[in-house]
Motif scaffolding. Structure first.
Motif, short mmCIF file in Angstrom:
data_model
loop_
_atom_site.label_atom_id
_atom_site.label_comp_id
_atom_site.label_asym_id
_atom_site.label_seq_id
_atom_site.Cartn_x
_atom_site.Cartn_y
_atom_site.Cartn_z
N LEU A 168 -9.27 10.16 -9.46
CA LEU A 168 -10.43 11.04 -9.47
C LEU A 168 -11.49 10.70 -10.35
O LEU A 168 -12.63 10.82 -10.21
CB LEU A 168 -9.96 12.60 -9.72
N ALA A 169 -11.16 10.03 -11.17
CA ALA A 169 -11.91 9.72 -12.33
C ALA A 169 -12.95 8.42 -11.86
O ALA A 169 -14.11 8.21 -12.35
CB ALA A 169 -11.20 9.06 -13.69
N GLY A 170 -12.50 7.90 -10.80
CA GLY A 170 -13.21 6.85 -10.15
C GLY A 170 -12.96 5.51 -10.81
O GLY A 170 -13.79 4.52 -10.44
N ASN A 171 -12.28 5.51 -11.90
CA ASN A 171 -12.13 4.12 -12.35
C ASN A 171 -10.76 3.10 -11.76
O ASN A 171 -10.66 1.81 -12.43
CB ASN A 171 -11.88 4.07 -13.89
N TRP A 172 -10.17 3.82 -11.04
CA TRP A 172 -8.75 3.21 -10.68
C TRP A 172 -9.37 2.03 -9.52
O TRP A 172 -10.31 2.30 -8.97
CB TRP A 172 -7.88 4.23 -10.28
N GLY A 173 -8.12 1.51 -9.03
CA GLY A 173 -8.62 0.48 -7.89
C GLY A 173 -7.24 -0.10 -7.41
O GLY A 173 -6.15 -0.04 -7.66
N ILE A 174 -7.63 -1.07 -6.56
CA ILE A 174 -6.67 -2.02 -6.06
C ILE A 174 -6.59 -3.33 -6.76
O ILE A 174 -7.73 -3.92 -7.09
CB ILE A 174 -7.05 -2.73 -4.64
N PHE A 175 -5.45 -3.44 -7.36
CA PHE A 175 -5.12 -4.67 -8.41
C PHE A 175 -4.69 -5.93 -7.57
O PHE A 175 -3.45 -5.93 -7.78
CB PHE A 175 -4.51 -4.17 -9.73
N LYS A 176 -5.64 -6.50 -7.07
CA LYS A 176 -5.09 -7.68 -6.32
C LYS A 176 -4.32 -8.71 -7.10
O LYS A 176 -4.84 -9.30 -8.11
CB LYS A 176 -6.18 -8.46 -5.56
N GLY A 177 -2.99 -8.86 -6.49
CA GLY A 177 -2.16 -10.07 -7.29
C GLY A 177 -1.58 -9.29 -8.55
O GLY A 177 -0.47 -9.88 -8.76
N ALA A 178 -1.98 -8.18 -8.83
CA ALA A 178 -1.31 -7.42 -10.00
C ALA A 178 -0.48 -6.19 -9.38
O ALA A 178 0.32 -5.80 -10.41
CB ALA A 178 -2.16 -7.10 -11.02
N ALA A 179 -0.85 -5.71 -8.44
CA ALA A 179 -0.09 -4.40 -8.24
C ALA A 179 0.44 -4.63 -6.47
O ALA A 179 0.66 -3.79 -5.92
CB ALA A 179 -0.92 -3.21 -8.23
N ASP A 180 1.05 -5.78 -6.28
CA ASP A 180 1.81 -6.00 -4.84
C ASP A 180 3.16 -6.08 -5.01
O ASP A 180 3.70 -6.44 -4.10
CB ASP A 180 1.13 -7.68 -4.35
N GLY A 181 3.51 -5.42 -6.08
CA GLY A 181 5.10 -5.26 -6.19
C GLY A 181 5.53 -4.21 -5.23
O GLY A 181 4.67 -3.28 -4.92
N ILE A 182 6.89 -3.95 -5.24
CA ILE A 182 7.31 -2.66 -4.46
C ILE A 182 7.23 -1.44 -5.21
O ILE A 182 7.89 -1.54 -6.27
CB ILE A 182 8.96 -3.13 -3.74
N CYS A 183 6.68 -0.42 -4.57
CA CYS A 183 6.69 0.97 -4.98
C CYS A 183 7.87 1.66 -4.31
O CYS A 183 7.69 2.04 -3.45
CB CYS A 183 5.31 1.71 -4.85
N ASN A 184 8.73 1.65 -5.18
CA ASN A 184 10.26 2.21 -4.66
C ASN A 184 10.09 3.83 -5.05
O ASN A 184 10.40 4.31 -5.98
CB ASN A 184 11.25 1.84 -5.29
N LEU A 185 9.34 4.59 -3.97
CA LEU A 185 9.13 5.78 -4.08
C LEU A 185 10.05 6.74 -3.45
O LEU A 185 10.57 6.61 -2.40
CB LEU A 185 7.87 6.23 -3.31
#
Lengths: 339, 359
Positions: free
Chosen positions: B177-194
């Motif tokens: 919501l703050a608008g500063n977050w994003g897609i972190f190419k190559g840095a957040a391509d790991g698996i999100c085990n939710l």
């Protein structure tokens, strides 16, 4: 030796509100501290604060100090405000009562009536009325600077972290309600105060399954103004209010005591309200200082019991008509049965 | 008819403990909600359930809370450094009172940095992270008490999200919501085990009731395996926000590392001078504005250890729980996010960007 010229104030209840608010504020008045009396049934709490503030007189029961105190600050769980407040008022001892004034309007009326009958001051700690930006909103609305209000939104979202000692908030006594009665005391008071009286209740929802609610949504209407109050104890959300008027919008953050955002003719500007009140402790000092003047000089309390009665009536009505919020995350056969 | 068996849930004021206590209560079971202190009681107090003080570092409180209890579901965490000792205290009290089943809620973080397809046969591995290391120690303490005859089971959930989740729902929503977050190419391509909260609770209750679970460790994972970037995107979409900015991994990695010493300094200053800082912020308009700006930036940028998590390519397999406990998670990501966002709206969070101009 105590100083017999300064008023003898008794703080009834040494829980979290006394520790965080009243005692630090009273400490700014050394002569009052010399004569202070602390009352709590928990000896360990008494020992802690008599040592910290070098208080000479303490008692385990409020009845012990009825013939000594010139004024009392009632800092007890809400359900005890009325019964104990009345005991002091009936003896013509001025009372400063912590918010909410009482657990419901019936008990608040008993206090107000007794104060009236005995011609004794009943002050209440609805501290937010003297916070500069809230007071400025009242002025802008009273003077209709931007015309009549049309829409109001008030949001409080903060994780409950009050260091309650007794846990009275969450015990199953029906007189102790949740966020609307507690934190909402200020919000509902603002709404009634700003709008110049009690609004009509349009709807009321909360998340209590027979206990005390942690989320409350209340919709209301007064004259042309429709409003919504949203409160939660589950996350720290920017706490704010917004009032759309005929010719402009007034916005503010609850804890930014001196700033308002005014939008008029499409232009947004910041307005700063100059005041020596910057912190909650500054407010507490104002309230305590006023109460000392009430006792010493018969001054008028900053906020009197009768001033907040309508807000308590409104809160009662909101509880009476409340419905369970739609919470699909609890939707299962068992939950439907329980609800 | 409510059961005569009493289940003590430690950490019932918290995210997972809260869900467990509520579910038991709503299922008509006798539950005793143990809270660290009264400030933590806001959530269970909405129900007419028994709430008791249950600071896991206070043996006397635990002893009182354990009276008449037949089952313990240990969800309390406390400070990282008290995880192992706190768990020992709970186990000791449970053992003393002859508790019939002890469920210890651990975490897949005990597997450390290992990648690939991971099941319960993989060893625990330290990654020099205080939380994870202490969770490993707590599991070791559990086995001590298992050997003493306490019937216990250890559960390892991965990323738990849903209503009431601070870390992976509220905090992430705040960042988006703050608008500063994003897609972190190559840095957040790991698996999100939710895993969605209620699916986890189902697993916990199955483990609490099934005799075959005793002495076992189970991974409890959800039904989908998005990448972290996909999770951010889908959450962002559910919040109705404009598409996320795309950051290249090098840039974000550099920025994150650069910010780390600043974060540490701020944390240190806050721990030492909190009152003074608050006072300055209250009295000085410019200082308040600057502090708010820095605070928002800090809260809405990934930290070094976040990026480590977001980059981890591990899948935690819960087939053992499927076979032995009939564990079947059913809440998909779309549904879980829909409910999370509805809850965020209800607590007044979703529309807060409307006041951004007021900063």
């Amino acid at each position: 030796m105590t100083n017999s010229k300064t008023p003898r104030i008794a703080v009834i209840g040494c829980g979290a509100i006394a520790e965080e608010y009243y005692l630090p504020a009273l400490a700014s008045f050394p002569s009052v501290m010399e004569n202070l009396i602390l009352v709590d049934r928990d000896q360990a709490r008494l020992d802690k604060f008599t040592a910290k503030y070098q208080v000479r007189r303490s008692a385990r029961d409020h009845r012990e100090v009825q013939n000594e105190a010139d004024g009392v600050i009632i800092a007890l769980p809400t359900g005890l405000h009325a019964p104990i407040g009345v005991e002091f008022l009936s003896r013509k001892i001025p009372v400063l009562c912590e918010k909410p004034l009482a657990e419901d309007a019936a008990h608040a009326r008993i206090l107000i009536e007794m104060a009236h009958q005995k011609e004794t001051a009943l002050a209440v700690n609805y501290l937010q009325r003297i916070i500069p930006h809230f007071a400025h909103v009242k002025k802008l609305l009273s003077e209709k600077t931007y015309g009549a209000p049309l829409k109001m939104e008030y949001v409080i979202g903060e994780i409950f972290n009050w260091p309650t000692v007794s846990g009275f908030y969450f015990q199953s006594d029906p007189s102790t309600r949740g966020i609307l009665r507690d934190r909402g005391a200020h919000a509902v008071d603002h709404i009634c105060w700003w709008l110049g009286g009690k609004p009509d209740l349009l709807s009321s929802y909360n998340d209590a399954f027979g206990g005390s609610e942690a989320v409350a949504h209340v919709a209301f209407e007064k004259d042309a103004c429709k409003g919504r109050l949203v409160m939660s104890w589950f996350a720290d959300v920017p706490c704010r209010f917004s009032i759309e008027c005929e010719r402009g919008t007034i916005e503010g953050e609850i804890y930014d005591y001196q700033k308002l955002i005014i939008t008029e003719g499409g232009r947004k500007r910041e307005v700063f309200v100059n005041s020596p009140i910057h912190t909650k402790l500054d407010v507490a000092r104002e309230i305590v200082s006023n109460f000392i003047a009430v006792i010493e000089k018969g001054a008028k309390p900053l906020v009197q019991g009768a001033d907040v009665l309508e807000s308590i009536e409104f809160t009662d009505e909101a509880y009476e008509k409340t419905q369970l919020l739609d919470m699909p995350w609890y939707r299962s056969a068992e939950v439907r049965d329980a609800v | 008819m409510p059961s005569k068996n009493i289940t003590l849930v430690t950490g019932a004021g918290g995210f997972i403990g809260g869900w467990v206590a509520e579910t038991l209560y709503l299922n008509g079971e006798r539950v005793r909600a143990g809270v660290h202190n009264w400030s933590g009681a806001a959530r269970p107090a909405r129900f007419r359930m028994e709430i008791v003080p249950c600071n896991i570092m206070e043996p006397a409180e635990l002893d009182a809370a354990m009276q008449g209890v037949t089952r313990v579901i240990h969800c309390a965490k406390g400070a990282d450094e008290s995880i192992a000792q706190g768990t020992r205290n709970v186990l000791e009290a449970a053992h003393k009172h002859g508790v019939e089943r002890f469920v210890h809620v651990s975490t897949t973080e005990v597997f450390g940095e290992q990648s690939g397809s991971i099941d319960e046969s993989f060893p625990c591995q330290s990654m020099h992270d205080s939380y994870a290391d202490n969770k490993i120690l707590a599991e070791e303490v559990c086995w001590e008490y298992h050997d003493k005859g306490l019937p216990l089971v250890i559960l390892r959930p991965p990323i738990v999200y849903g209503p009431f989740s601070k870390t992976f729902t509220v905090n992430l929503a705040y960042k988006l919501l703050a608008g500063n977050w994003g897609i972190f190419k190559g840095a957040a391509d790991g698996i999100c085990n939710l895993i969605y909260a209620t699916d986890l609770v189902d697993g916990i209750l199955l483990a609490a009731k099934n005799d075959d679970a005793v002495g076992q460790v189970f991974i409890l994972n959800g039904p989908e395996r998005p990448t972290w970037n996909e999770y951010f995107e889908r959450f962002n979409h559910e919040l109705g926000l404009p598409p996320l900015k795309v950051y290249e991994s090098q840039g974000i990695g550099f920025k994150t590392k650069l910010m780390e010493p600043l974060r540490d300094s701020i944390k240190f200053a806050r721990s030492r001078f909190e009152r003074l800082i608050k006072l300055v912020a209250a009295k000085q308009r410019q200082a308040r504005r600057a502090m708010k700006f820095v605070e928002t930036r800090m809260k809405t940028m990934p930290r070094v250890h976040d990026l480590k998590l977001y980059g981890r390519k591990a899948v935690y397999v819960s087939s053992k729980a499927h076979h032995l406990l009939a564990f079947q998670p059913s809440v998909g990501l779309d549904e879980g996010l829909r409910m999370s966002v509805q809850w965020l709206e209800q607590i007044g969070m979703r529309n807060f960007q409307h006041t951004k101009g007021a900063r």
